[in-house]
Design a protein around this motif. Sequence first.
Motif, PDB file in Angstrom:
ATOM      1  N   MET A 305       0.861  -1.175   0.000  1.00 37.81           N
ATOM      2  CA  MET A 305       0.000   0.000   0.000  1.00 37.81           C
ATOM      3  C   MET A 305       0.897   1.223   0.000  1.00 37.81           C
ATOM      4  SD  MET A 305      -2.976   1.360  -0.035  1.00 37.81           S
ATOM      5  CE  MET A 305      -3.088   3.142  -0.171  1.00 37.81           C
ATOM      6  N   GLU A 306       0.617   2.108  -0.946  1.00 39.19           N
ATOM      7  CA  GLU A 306       1.513   3.218  -1.247  1.00 39.19           C
ATOM      8  C   GLU A 306       1.394   4.401  -0.292  1.00 39.19           C
ATOM      9  OE1 GLU A 306      -1.174   2.152  -2.930  1.00 39.19           O
ATOM     10  OE2 GLU A 306      -2.202   3.757  -3.996  1.00 39.19           O
ATOM     11  N   ASN A 307       1.327   4.152   1.001  1.00 39.50           N
ATOM     12  CA  ASN A 307       1.200   5.275   1.924  1.00 39.50           C
ATOM     13  C   ASN A 307       2.396   6.211   1.742  1.00 39.50           C
ATOM     14  OD1 ASN A 307      -1.230   4.265   3.018  1.00 39.50           O
ATOM     15  ND2 ASN A 307      -0.038   2.732   4.129  1.00 39.50           N
ATOM     16  N   SER A 329       8.718  -1.476  -6.636  1.00 40.84           N
ATOM     17  CA  SER A 329       8.703  -0.483  -7.720  1.00 40.84           C
ATOM     18  C   SER A 329       7.276  -0.007  -7.965  1.00 40.84           C
ATOM     19  CB  SER A 329       9.363  -1.022  -8.993  1.00 40.84           C
ATOM     20  OG  SER A 329       8.786  -2.220  -9.383  1.00 40.84           O
ATOM     21  N   HIS A 330       6.309  -0.890  -7.771  1.00 41.69           N
ATOM     22  CA  HIS A 330       4.910  -0.494  -7.924  1.00 41.69           C
ATOM     23  C   HIS A 330       4.522   0.564  -6.874  1.00 41.69           C
ATOM     24  CE1 HIS A 330       0.583  -1.230  -8.936  1.00 41.69           C
ATOM     25  NE2 HIS A 330       0.435  -0.837  -7.677  1.00 41.69           N
ATOM     26  N   GLU A 331       4.776   0.243  -5.618  1.00 41.87           N
ATOM     27  CA  GLU A 331       4.352   1.186  -4.564  1.00 41.87           C
ATOM     28  C   GLU A 331       5.136   2.493  -4.656  1.00 41.87           C
ATOM     29  OE1 GLU A 331       1.680   0.264  -3.527  1.00 41.87           O
ATOM     30  OE2 GLU A 331       1.823  -1.902  -3.829  1.00 41.87           O
ATOM     31  N   LEU A 332       6.411   2.402  -4.996  1.00 44.01           N
ATOM     32  CA  LEU A 332       7.202   3.621  -5.197  1.00 44.01           C
ATOM     33  C   LEU A 332       6.627   4.450  -6.342  1.00 44.01           C
ATOM     34  CD1 LEU A 332       9.766   5.394  -4.780  1.00 44.01           C
ATOM     35  CD2 LEU A 332      10.942   3.843  -6.363  1.00 44.01           C
ATOM     36  N   ALA A 333       6.248   3.777  -7.436  1.00 41.19           N
ATOM     37  CA  ALA A 333       5.704   4.480  -8.603  1.00 41.19           C
ATOM     38  C   ALA A 333       4.453   5.276  -8.236  1.00 41.19           C
ATOM     39  CB  ALA A 333       5.389   3.485  -9.716  1.00 41.19           C
ATOM     40  N   HIS A 334       3.699   4.795  -7.262  1.00 38.88           N
ATOM     41  CA  HIS A 334       2.518   5.543  -6.816  1.00 38.88           C
ATOM     42  C   HIS A 334       2.891   6.931  -6.282  1.00 38.88           C
ATOM     43  CE1 HIS A 334      -1.033   3.064  -7.274  1.00 38.88           C
ATOM     44  NE2 HIS A 334      -0.518   2.037  -6.635  1.00 38.88           N
ATOM     45  N   SER A 335       4.153   7.138  -5.936  1.00 37.92           N
ATOM     46  CA  SER A 335       4.553   8.479  -5.490  1.00 37.92           C
ATOM     47  C   SER A 335       4.355   9.489  -6.616  1.00 37.92           C
ATOM     48  CB  SER A 335       6.023   8.494  -5.059  1.00 37.92           C
ATOM     49  OG  SER A 335       6.282   7.458  -4.147  1.00 37.92           O
ATOM     50  N   ASN A 352      -4.992   5.548 -11.153  1.00 36.18           N
ATOM     51  CA  ASN A 352      -3.980   5.212 -10.140  1.00 36.18           C
ATOM     52  C   ASN A 352      -3.224   3.941 -10.529  1.00 36.18           C
ATOM     53  OD1 ASN A 352      -4.903   7.302  -8.510  1.00 36.18           O
ATOM     54  ND2 ASN A 352      -5.143   6.025  -6.687  1.00 36.18           N
ATOM     55  N   GLU A 353      -3.972   2.883 -10.786  1.00 30.10           N
ATOM     56  CA  GLU A 353      -3.318   1.574 -10.867  1.00 30.10           C
ATOM     57  C   GLU A 353      -2.779   1.223 -12.255  1.00 30.10           C
ATOM     58  OE1 GLU A 353      -2.390   0.203  -8.274  1.00 30.10           O
ATOM     59  OE2 GLU A 353      -3.699   1.089  -6.751  1.00 30.10           O
ATOM     60  N   GLY A 354      -3.470   1.647 -13.311  1.00 32.02           N
ATOM     61  CA  GLY A 354      -2.967   1.363 -14.658  1.00 32.02           C
ATOM     62  C   GLY A 354      -1.663   2.114 -14.906  1.00 32.02           C
ATOM     63  N   PHE A 355      -1.653   3.411 -14.543  1.00 33.07           N
ATOM     64  CA  PHE A 355      -0.425   4.196 -14.701  1.00 33.07           C
ATOM     65  C   PHE A 355       0.695   3.614 -13.844  1.00 33.07           C
ATOM     66  CE2 PHE A 355      -1.099   8.290 -17.019  1.00 33.07           C
ATOM     67  CZ  PHE A 355      -2.393   8.051 -17.433  1.00 33.07           C
ATOM     68  N   THR A 356       0.338   3.231 -12.620  1.00 32.03           N
ATOM     69  CA  THR A 356       1.367   2.719 -11.711  1.00 32.03           C
ATOM     70  C   THR A 356       1.938   1.396 -12.212  1.00 32.03           C
ATOM     71  OG1 THR A 356       0.406   3.874  -9.846  1.00 32.03           O
ATOM     72  CG2 THR A 356       1.795   1.991  -9.328  1.00 32.03           C
ATOM     73  N   THR A 357       1.092   0.570 -12.791  1.00 26.92           N
ATOM     74  CA  THR A 357       1.590  -0.697 -13.324  1.00 26.92           C
ATOM     75  C   THR A 357       2.526  -0.421 -14.511  1.00 26.92           C
ATOM     76  OG1 THR A 357      -0.430  -1.751 -12.586  1.00 26.92           O
ATOM     77  CG2 THR A 357       0.888  -2.968 -14.181  1.00 26.92           C
ATOM     78  N   PRO A 415      -8.334  -2.861 -13.782  1.00 25.90           N
ATOM     79  CA  PRO A 415      -7.798  -1.499 -13.937  1.00 25.90           C
ATOM     80  C   PRO A 415      -6.274  -1.471 -14.059  1.00 25.90           C
ATOM     81  CG  PRO A 415      -8.792  -1.831 -11.745  1.00 25.90           C
ATOM     82  CD  PRO A 415      -9.178  -3.001 -12.575  1.00 25.90           C
ATOM     83  N   TYR A 416      -5.603  -2.431 -13.463  1.00 22.13           N
ATOM     84  CA  TYR A 416      -4.146  -2.512 -13.559  1.00 22.13           C
ATOM     85  C   TYR A 416      -3.728  -2.954 -14.953  1.00 22.13           C
ATOM     86  CZ  TYR A 416      -4.127  -2.827  -8.361  1.00 22.13           C
ATOM     87  OH  TYR A 416      -4.290  -2.608  -7.027  1.00 22.13           O
ATOM     88  N   GLU A 417      -4.264  -4.106 -15.346  1.00 21.46           N
ATOM     89  CA  GLU A 417      -3.701  -4.777 -16.521  1.00 21.46           C
ATOM     90  C   GLU A 417      -4.325  -4.317 -17.833  1.00 21.46           C
ATOM     91  OE1 GLU A 417      -1.008  -6.399 -16.374  1.00 21.46           O
ATOM     92  OE2 GLU A 417      -0.825  -6.674 -14.203  1.00 21.46           O
TER      93      GLU A 417
HETATM   94 ZN    ZN Z   1      -1.156   0.043  -6.820  1.00 22.43          ZN
END
Ligand code: ZN
Length: 637
Positions: A305-307, A329-335, A352-357, A415-417
């Motif tokens: 979780m990208e807190n 790298s996923h959670e970091l990318a959420h930054s 949020n999730e498609g871009f982050t993936t 939404p991710y994939e």
């Molecule tokens: Zn995510």
Amino acid sequence: MRRFSSWVFLGCLLAILFSPVSGTMLAQTPASTSEKTAMESSRQDHHSYANLEAVRVRHVALDLTVDFEKKILTGTCDLTIERTGADRQAPLVLDAKALTIFKAEQSADGKSFTETTFSLGTSDPILGAPLTVQVAETTKHVRISYQSSPAATGLQWLTPAQTAGKKDPFLFSQSEPIYARTWIPLQDSPQVRITYAARIRTPRNLLAVMSAENEYKPVKDGDYRFQLRRPIPPYLIALAVGDLDFRPLGKRSGVYAEPSVVEKAAFEFSDTEKMMTATEKLYGPYRWGRYDILVLPPSFPFGGMENPMMTFATPTILAGDKSLVSLISHELAHSWSGNLVTNATWSDFWLNEGFTTYLERRIVEALYGRERAEMEAVLGRQDLQRELDAFEDRDEILHIDLKGRDPEDGQTQLPYEKGVLLLRQLEETFGRQKFDRFLRGYFDHFAFKSITTADFEAYLHQHLLDRQPRLAAKIPLKEWMYQPGLPASAPVPKSDAFAQVETAATAWLEGKQPAVQLPTKNWSTQQWVHFLRFIKPKLKPEQLTQLDQAFKLTETGNAEIALEWLTIAIAYRYEKAYPALETYLLTIGRRRNVRPLYQELVKTPEGKMRAKAIYAKARSGYHPITQAAVDEIVAKD
Ligand code: ZN
Ligand code: BES
């Protein structure tokens, strides 16, 4: 289902008209009136009672005591508010779920407070209740005295037995998507942006950490202060308390975990600083100061979780060989995607999730090479296919309609994939250089804002599509965002390493080669996962024994390989793996890992009994989020 009173609905309409973010959108997007109305109404958050058109919370200051005996947080929440609309008398409407409210006070200067009236509406099973506080026109600060309930969905209280150290209890929060309201009364909408501060009082020997600047303290004393100066959506407020130790990873990064786990974690995450630099090179500066990782006990319901400033992570990615660090790298990318540029509603979750993936795989490529990133892309595509085969049309749409539904319904892999495939098509069509520049500009432009799918669409047109219409014609954008399934032109990730796995697997399946001769020596975790998924529908029962003898799969300590293997074991009733299956389900609480195993179990009457028996022991150790997911599978009849 009961939703909103009509005045809240009216409020939402007004919110659209007065929202500062939609204001900037309008300025940059010349659109017809009807288009404008459609775009603006897509900003409506169906999952919050907050009257954002009239009042906005800008800052939250918490003073909370962590009571492990009673499993409650108790204390005060100070909200700094700003009037944003014409109605200067409007009350402040907050979201609250399973909270006991003792008192509400107001103040113009933040120093002297006077008591004011409040009312808690009836509670909706999904949304909780509106907490309406009467506030004077001059009021700038509202203080709520309250406590949470032991059943708060946003908190998990662990017994010492559920921790690695077995000595002390542990608490952690999980607020995304709409659970912040179960431990803090606030405007719980991703369109709100707040800074926050907190004072957290805990038992003296425990450490509290938050998704904020953590004050450095050489000795634990049970009294901790935090602050986050950058504005975030409320679902990013996070707290954890336990017997935690710390190891630095780099100049601006480190890892927190229980003492017996922290060394292993520090090894696993030793590439963190490199990941940060690689992401900055692609998408601009990391804007949050430090980046720390907190490794939680295994009941944490998510992988990560990208807190902000403090990713929360499952210990199940500590494979010992860094093979599962794409999660970091996923959670970091959420930054960048998510915490900096945030989905305005849960229907825009794919932003949020498609871009982050997409970013996640670019980071993996930068650090570990294209082949590894492609393997992960292929596995992701397989996950997507499984969902496309199973879902109703309405759940296959990137911009999913969640009106009257639980936002959890939108939290699938889709939404991710599917999202990542759209971005990949843009990259492949316009070229990496152009697309990288576009994304960097996108993050700068929308930094610290919450945006809708329509906002993205408008920006994409202006900054990419409309500049090269011939290339743009190759992107079926509306179909991507508003239609079920995948466009025919969707990119197809391919991996040579997987092709080799398939050749070897086929030779073994057909009896041309014994298991021990499979060329597994240098197989990565991803290759093993692919191998197991590939053979699953094609096995003969005796081949399970052969494989297990050759590779000790039942004993693997790798949670992802174990997940695939145990799924096969259930499907083929390979009894030797049943004790391992039970241990897995009793120790791991990550929803994504336990749900498919229960799903596989309930396919047969015998398996269903086994599922019920295991779940009877496991349930109390699972997080409420995982409990809800498994209840649906196991407790149905
Ligand atoms: Zn995510
Ligand atoms: N933000 C999500 C976790 C999440 C999603 C929490 C929806 C609540 C509601 C996080 O970034 C995430 O996507 N985690 C994944 C791991 C990732 C590598 C795909 C997970 O937990 O499986």
